[in-house]
Motif scaffolding. Structure first.
Motif, PDB file in Angstrom:
ATOM      1  N   LEU A 172       0.729  -1.289   0.037  1.00 52.62           N
ATOM      2  CA  LEU A 172      -0.078  -0.008  -0.042  1.00 52.62           C
ATOM      3  C   LEU A 172       0.694   1.373  -0.043  1.00 52.62           C
ATOM      4  N   HIS A 173       2.069   1.187   0.293  1.00 57.20           N
ATOM      5  CA  HIS A 173       3.020   2.243   0.174  1.00 57.20           C
ATOM      6  C   HIS A 173       3.821   2.398  -1.066  1.00 57.20           C
ATOM      7  N   GLY A 174       3.317   1.444  -1.824  1.00 59.13           N
ATOM      8  CA  GLY A 174       3.719   1.453  -3.260  1.00 59.13           C
ATOM      9  C   GLY A 174       5.250   0.919  -3.343  1.00 59.13           C
ATOM     10  N   LYS A 175       5.641  -0.156  -2.348  1.00 63.31           N
ATOM     11  CA  LYS A 175       6.895  -0.794  -2.420  1.00 63.31           C
ATOM     12  C   LYS A 175       7.013  -2.060  -3.263  1.00 63.31           C
ATOM     13  N   LYS A 176       8.106  -2.080  -3.900  1.00 62.39           N
ATOM     14  CA  LYS A 176       7.917  -3.496  -4.654  1.00 62.39           C
ATOM     15  C   LYS A 176       8.582  -4.504  -3.968  1.00 62.39           C
ATOM     16  N   PRO A 177       8.337  -5.745  -4.703  1.00 63.14           N
ATOM     17  CA  PRO A 177       8.677  -7.054  -4.104  1.00 63.14           C
ATOM     18  C   PRO A 177      10.090  -6.981  -3.430  1.00 63.14           C
ATOM     19  N   GLN A 178      11.021  -6.557  -4.167  1.00 63.30           N
ATOM     20  CA  GLN A 178      12.480  -6.479  -3.735  1.00 63.30           C
ATOM     21  C   GLN A 178      12.644  -5.709  -2.501  1.00 63.30           C
ATOM     22  N   TYR A 179      11.952  -4.551  -2.496  1.00 68.28           N
ATOM     23  CA  TYR A 179      12.119  -3.812  -1.191  1.00 68.28           C
ATOM     24  C   TYR A 179      11.455  -4.499  -0.035  1.00 68.28           C
ATOM     25  N   ILE A 180      10.369  -4.968  -0.298  1.00 72.80           N
ATOM     26  CA  ILE A 180       9.584  -5.887   0.995  1.00 72.80           C
ATOM     27  C   ILE A 180      10.451  -6.879   1.350  1.00 72.80           C
ATOM     28  N   ALA A 181      10.949  -7.813   0.364  1.00 76.02           N
ATOM     29  CA  ALA A 181      11.568  -8.857   0.824  1.00 76.02           C
ATOM     30  C   ALA A 181      12.887  -8.416   1.551  1.00 76.02           C
ATOM     31  N   LYS A 182      13.506  -7.486   1.178  1.00 80.58           N
ATOM     32  CA  LYS A 182      14.742  -7.116   2.029  1.00 80.58           C
ATOM     33  C   LYS A 182      14.294  -6.479   3.493  1.00 80.58           C
ATOM     34  N   THR A 183      13.098  -5.807   3.588  1.00 78.83           N
ATOM     35  CA  THR A 183      12.820  -5.176   4.977  1.00 78.83           C
ATOM     36  C   THR A 183      12.159  -6.453   5.706  1.00 78.83           C
ATOM     37  N   LEU A 184      11.585  -7.497   5.225  1.00 78.38           N
ATOM     38  CA  LEU A 184      11.278  -8.569   6.000  1.00 78.38           C
ATOM     39  C   LEU A 184      12.058  -9.700   6.263  1.00 78.38           C
ATOM     40  N   GLY A 185      13.238  -9.506   5.202  1.00 77.97           N
ATOM     41  CA  GLY A 185      14.231 -10.616   5.498  1.00 77.97           C
ATOM     42  C   GLY A 185      13.751 -12.110   4.861  1.00 77.97           C
ATOM     43  N   VAL A 186      13.170 -11.705   3.698  1.00 80.31           N
ATOM     44  CA  VAL A 186      12.669 -13.060   3.070  1.00 80.31           C
ATOM     45  C   VAL A 186      12.967 -13.129   1.675  1.00 80.31           C
ATOM     46  N   SER A 187      12.783 -14.009   0.900  1.00 81.46           N
ATOM     47  CA  SER A 187      13.090 -14.102  -0.766  1.00 81.46           C
ATOM     48  C   SER A 187      12.114 -13.335  -1.344  1.00 81.46           C
ATOM     49  N   VAL A 188      12.463 -12.700  -2.698  1.00 82.16           N
ATOM     50  CA  VAL A 188      11.515 -12.120  -3.415  1.00 82.16           C
ATOM     51  C   VAL A 188      10.403 -13.088  -3.725  1.00 82.16           C
ATOM     52  N   LYS A 189      10.579 -14.156  -4.051  1.00 85.10           N
ATOM     53  CA  LYS A 189       9.659 -15.312  -4.359  1.00 85.10           C
ATOM     54  C   LYS A 189       8.698 -15.689  -3.462  1.00 85.10           C
ATOM     55  N   THR A 190       9.232 -15.551  -2.287  1.00 79.08           N
ATOM     56  CA  THR A 190       8.241 -15.538  -0.993  1.00 79.08           C
ATOM     57  C   THR A 190       7.207 -14.500  -1.175  1.00 79.08           C
ATOM     58  N   ILE A 191       7.628 -13.378  -1.325  1.00 75.05           N
ATOM     59  CA  ILE A 191       6.608 -12.191  -1.151  1.00 75.05           C
ATOM     60  C   ILE A 191       6.097 -12.321  -2.456  1.00 75.05           C
ATOM     61  N   GLU A 192       6.348 -12.653  -3.626  1.00 75.45           N
ATOM     62  CA  GLU A 192       5.378 -13.011  -4.865  1.00 75.45           C
ATOM     63  C   GLU A 192       4.358 -13.982  -4.451  1.00 75.45           C
ATOM     64  N   ASN A 193       4.666 -14.982  -3.485  1.00 72.28           N
ATOM     65  CA  ASN A 193       3.599 -15.758  -3.225  1.00 72.28           C
ATOM     66  C   ASN A 193       2.637 -15.222  -2.203  1.00 72.28           C
ATOM     67  N   TYR A 194       3.174 -14.378  -1.424  1.00 72.07           N
ATOM     68  CA  TYR A 194       2.147 -13.730  -0.468  1.00 72.07           C
ATOM     69  C   TYR A 194       1.189 -12.688  -1.360  1.00 72.07           C
ATOM     70  N   VAL A 195       1.748 -12.269  -2.380  1.00 72.24           N
ATOM     71  CA  VAL A 195       0.937 -11.202  -3.105  1.00 72.24           C
ATOM     72  C   VAL A 195      -0.158 -12.188  -3.667  1.00 72.24           C
ATOM     73  N   LEU A 196       0.171 -13.386  -4.209  1.00 68.71           N
ATOM     74  CA  LEU A 196      -0.799 -14.063  -4.922  1.00 68.71           C
ATOM     75  C   LEU A 196      -1.963 -14.542  -4.038  1.00 68.71           C
ATOM     76  N   ARG A 197      -1.392 -15.084  -2.848  1.00 65.33           N
ATOM     77  CA  ARG A 197      -2.315 -15.359  -1.542  1.00 65.33           C
ATOM     78  C   ARG A 197      -3.163 -14.354  -1.178  1.00 65.33           C
ATOM     79  N   LEU A 198      -2.772 -13.031  -1.218  1.00 65.19           N
ATOM     80  CA  LEU A 198      -3.643 -11.895  -0.950  1.00 65.19           C
ATOM     81  C   LEU A 198      -4.760 -11.682  -1.972  1.00 65.19           C
ATOM     82  N   ARG A 199      -4.239 -11.783  -3.406  1.00 63.39           N
ATOM     83  CA  ARG A 199      -5.283 -11.558  -4.358  1.00 63.39           C
ATOM     84  C   ARG A 199      -6.341 -12.631  -4.105  1.00 63.39           C
TER      85      ARG A 199
END
Length: 238
Positions: A172-199
Motif C-alpha cells: 500500500l506504500h507502493g513498495k516493490k517485492p524486492q524492497y519488501i523482501a529485504k525489509t522482511l528478511g525473506v526471498s522475493v519469491k516468498t513475497i510474490e507468493n504472499y501477493v498471490l495469496r492476498l489476491r
C-alpha cells in the motif's frame, strides 16, 4: 507594540510540539530542538550540532544511509517529502513518527540543506495513516467508486495473518517485492507468493485491484501491530 527588545533565535520554535531540526547540504546537523535531542540520546540537544546521522548514539545509525538519501531527494528535487519512521530510541521505547522533510533556503532562495519536523504517532496498536497511504498510491475518486462496486467480501472474513498484513502494508506504500523482501528478511519469491495469496483472499484480478479493495476495506488506515517492532524508514509519496 514595542519590539525593541524582541530577538529571533531557533529557541523560539523549541516551544512547538514534536521534534524538528535542520541539516546542511552534507546532511550535518545545524540545529535540533530539545525533544529531538532527548529522543536520540543527548543530554544537551546542542550536542547534535556538527554531527551526522552516522554519529547518533542510537540504533537509527543503521538507517543513516537512508536518511542521507532522503535528504538528497529533497535537495535535488527542491520538494517536500514525508517519511514514516519506526525505530527503537535511546530510552528503549519503540516510536513511530511521520516526518516532513523540506528544502532549507537562504535569503537568495538557494537550497542550503533540509529542515525536518516529526510528529509521533502515539496510538498503541493501530496508527492512523490512511490519508497518506491513499495519496501514496495515487488513488482517484473514480477508482474508489469503481472498487466499491466490486467489493463482495467483508474485512472480518478475510483473516490475514501477521506476515500477510505486513506485506499488504508495504504494498500500500507502493513498495516493490524486492524492497519488501529485504525489509522482511525473506526471498522475493516468498513475497510474490504472499501477493498471490492476498489476491486470492481479496478475490482480486490484479495487484492494482488488490490495493483498491484493501483501501476500501480500511486496510489503508492502520499499521500492523507487528510492524511497531520493525525498523522502517519509508518515503510516502505525495
Amino acid at each position: 507594540m514595542n519590539n525593541k527588545n524582541a530577538s529571533f533565535s531557533p529557541q523560539i520554535f523549541d516551544q512547538l510540539p514534536g521534534c524538528w531540526g535542520c541539516k546542511d547540504i552534507n546532511s550535518t546537523f545545524v540545529y535540533v530542538n530539545p525533544e529531538y535531542g532527548r529522543m536520540v540520546g543527548f543530554d544537551n540537544h546542542l550536542d547534535c550540532i556538527g554531527k551526522t546521522d552516522y554519529q547518533m548514539p542510537i540504533t537509527t545509525t543503521d538507517y543513516a544511509d537512508k536518511y542521507v538519501e532522503q535528504d538528497q531527494i529533497v535537495i535535488e528535487t527542491e520538494r517536500t517529502i514525508r517519511v514514516l519512521d519506526i525505530h527503537p530510541y535511546h530510552d528503549g521505547k519503540w516510536r513511530a513518527h511521520l516526518f516532513t522533510k523540506t528544502p532549507w533556503r537562504d535569503h537568495n532562495n538557494q537550497v542550503i540543506g533540509t529542515i525536518f519536523s516529526g510528529i509521533e504517532l502515539t496510538d498503541t496498536a493501530v496508527l492512523e495513516v490512511g490519508h497518506w497511504l491513499c495519496r501514496a498510491i495515487g488513488i482517484t475518486q473514480q477508482q474508489k467508486n469503481s472498487s466499491m462496486l466490486r467489493i463482495s467480501i467483508k474485512k472480518e472474513d478475510i483473516g490475514l495473518n501477521t506476515r500477510e498484513s505486513e506485506v499488504l502494508f508495504l504494498l500500500l506504500h507502493g513498495k516493490k517485492p524486492q524492497y519488501i523482501a529485504k525489509t522482511l528478511g525473506v526471498s522475493v519469491k516468498t513475497i510474490e507468493n504472499y501477493v498471490l495469496r492476498l489476491r486470492e483472499k481479496f478475490n482480486a484480478n490484479s495487484k492494482g485491484e488488490l490495493l483498491d479493495l484493501a483501501l476500501e476495506l480500511g486496510y489503508g488506515s492502520n499499521i500492523p501491530e507487528s510492524m511497531l517492532k520493525t525498523q522502517l524508514s519509508i518515503v510516502l509519496k505525495d
